[in-house]
Scaffold this motif. Structure first.
Motif, short mmCIF file in Angstrom:
data_model
loop_
_atom_site.label_atom_id
_atom_site.label_comp_id
_atom_site.label_asym_id
_atom_site.label_seq_id
_atom_site.Cartn_x
_atom_site.Cartn_y
_atom_site.Cartn_z
N UNK A 1 0.79 -1.22 0.12
CA UNK A 1 0.03 0.03 -0.06
C UNK A 1 0.86 1.32 0.03
N UNK A 2 0.20 2.33 -0.57
CA UNK A 2 1.07 3.60 -0.59
C UNK A 2 1.25 3.99 0.92
N UNK A 3 2.18 5.10 1.40
CA UNK A 3 2.28 5.41 2.36
C UNK A 3 0.79 6.45 2.81
N UNK A 4 0.30 5.94 4.23
CA UNK A 4 -1.22 6.85 4.22
C UNK A 4 -0.86 8.04 4.71
N UNK A 5 0.52 8.33 5.65
CA UNK A 5 0.71 9.56 5.86
C UNK A 5 2.32 9.73 5.94
N UNK A 6 2.72 11.28 5.58
CA UNK A 6 3.99 11.62 5.39
C UNK A 6 4.52 12.60 6.35
N UNK A 7 5.15 12.53 7.10
CA UNK A 7 5.56 13.74 8.09
C UNK A 7 7.02 14.33 7.43
N UNK A 8 6.87 15.50 7.47
CA UNK A 8 7.99 16.70 6.87
C UNK A 8 8.74 16.98 7.98
N UNK A 9 9.87 16.74 8.43
CA UNK A 9 10.33 17.61 9.87
C UNK A 9 11.94 17.18 10.12
N UNK B 1 0.65 11.42 -2.84
CA UNK B 1 -0.37 10.22 -2.47
C UNK B 1 -0.71 10.00 -1.24
N UNK B 2 -0.19 10.68 -0.23
CA UNK B 2 -0.67 10.31 1.25
C UNK B 2 -1.98 11.13 1.46
N UNK B 3 -2.67 10.51 2.61
CA UNK B 3 -3.99 11.22 2.78
C UNK B 3 -3.56 12.21 3.80
N UNK B 4 -2.85 12.47 4.48
CA UNK B 4 -2.32 13.50 5.45
C UNK B 4 -0.98 13.78 5.42
#
Ligand code: ATP
Length: 318
Positions: A26-34, A156-159
């Protein structure tokens, strides 16, 4: 993804679109930028006044950084989460990379960069409260180009979850690309109205709220006043008091479970990582916040930031 008791199923490498590997994961459902930091922690009975020296405990080094913390908090709960950031080429960088990989965080866009890793100098007082000085190191080099290179991953992430231990230009660029932005205005700084308007929600603690509003007040009215600044929704965290959610439809209070606080370091990041994950899963904001306060409360029961973050079974007692 299974992350439990050291039994880690590795995250497949990303393809050009930031999706899972050849196995069709599955694609990543969330990505954190930080940020990714080494937390150098000393416990003290009391903090030194200017010019004074006090003796503290042995130094302990924990993996930290607001971005990494949020990603790890979500991964421990079961999220498929990737981290976009910069990591130093020093010994801390090696330690931090290993820790993130061990928690199953997607690291295809964590750019190793010549120079010192971010470091947080943390003192924890007798009451469990912390004081922190952050040296950004290579976190300060996260750029709009890094964000552009991860455009497929972000879209592609939902959040997409953002904070401010990274340069504002990169944070804003990521927000513009995201389907939904969770933004923790920490450490507090002046940000453009455009960024505030993209937040759904803006997440702040009481200090950050006072910074934005120019003063303190009752939590409900603070949350309403924050909403009037332009975000689509607001979550105001209140430490042991839980959180207040403000949306155009109204304001609700979400109490936190009562726990004995040993060390509050990283509680806000645990809260925000959990919140972002539940929003990515389709929860409404009040439901996601009710879950996130339990994760925040669980995190203060143990020392450190990531080292204190719960697995799902740790939440059962709360
Ligand atoms: P930190 O800077 O320490 O990481 P923060 O100031 O950003 O945290 P807080 O509002 O202190 O954020 O805490 C975030 C959440 O963690 C709270 O909403 C609550 O759910 C939980 N929490 C924090 N401290 C406590 C506590 N003493 N008891 C129970 N829950 C707590």
């Amino acid at each position: 993804m299974t992350v439990h008791g050291g039994d880690v199923e590795p995250v497949p490498p990303e393809d050009a679109h930031g999706r899972g590997g050849e196995d069709g994961a599955r694609p990543y459902e969330m990505v954190v930028v930080g940020s990714v930091n080494a937390d150098l922690v000393v416990r003290v009975d009391r903090r030194p006044a200017p010019g004074e020296t006090v003796i503290g405990s042995d130094l302990v080094t924990h993996p930290g950084g607001k971005g990494a913390n949020q990603a790890v908090a979500a991964a421990r709960l079961g999220a498929r989460v990737a981290l976009l950031g910069r990591i130093g080429s020093d010994g801390h960088g090696e330690f931090l990379h290993k820790a993130l990989a061990g928690d199953g965080v997607g690291l295809g866009h964590l750019v190793e960069t010549p120079g010192p890793s971010g470091v947080a100098l943390i003192t924890v007082g007798a009451d469990g409260d912390n004081s922190i000085i952050v040296s950004p190191g290579v976190n300060a080099r996260l750029s709009e180009d890094d964000v552009a290179a991860a455009a497929g991953l972000l879209a592609s992430a939902r959040v997409v979850s953002l904070q401010l231990e990274s340069p504002l230009a990169a944070v804003l660029a990521a927000a513009r690309t995201a389907a939904r932005v969770v933004f923790n205005l920490s450490p507090p700084a002046v940000v453009p109205d455009e960024l505030l308007a993209l937040c759904d929600p803006l997440v702040v603690n009481e200090h950050e709220a006072a910074f934005l509003l120019g003063g303190r007040g009752a939590p409900g009215s603070q949350a309403r006043a924050l909403l009037a600044l332009g975000p689509r929704s607001v979550v105001l965290t209140l430490g042991a008091g839980g959180a207040v959610v403000a949306e155009p439809g109204g304001v609700i209070e979400v109490p936190s479970p009562r726990v004995e606080a040993v060390d509050t370091t990283g509680a806000g990041d645990a809260f925000t990582g959990a919140l972002a994950w539940r929003l990515a899963g389709g929860d409404d904001l009040a439901t996601a916040t009710a879950f996130a306060v339990r994760v925040g409360a669980a995190s203060v029961r143990r020392p450190g930031a990531q080292s204190s973050y719960p697995y799902p079974e740790d939440l059962e007692a709360l």
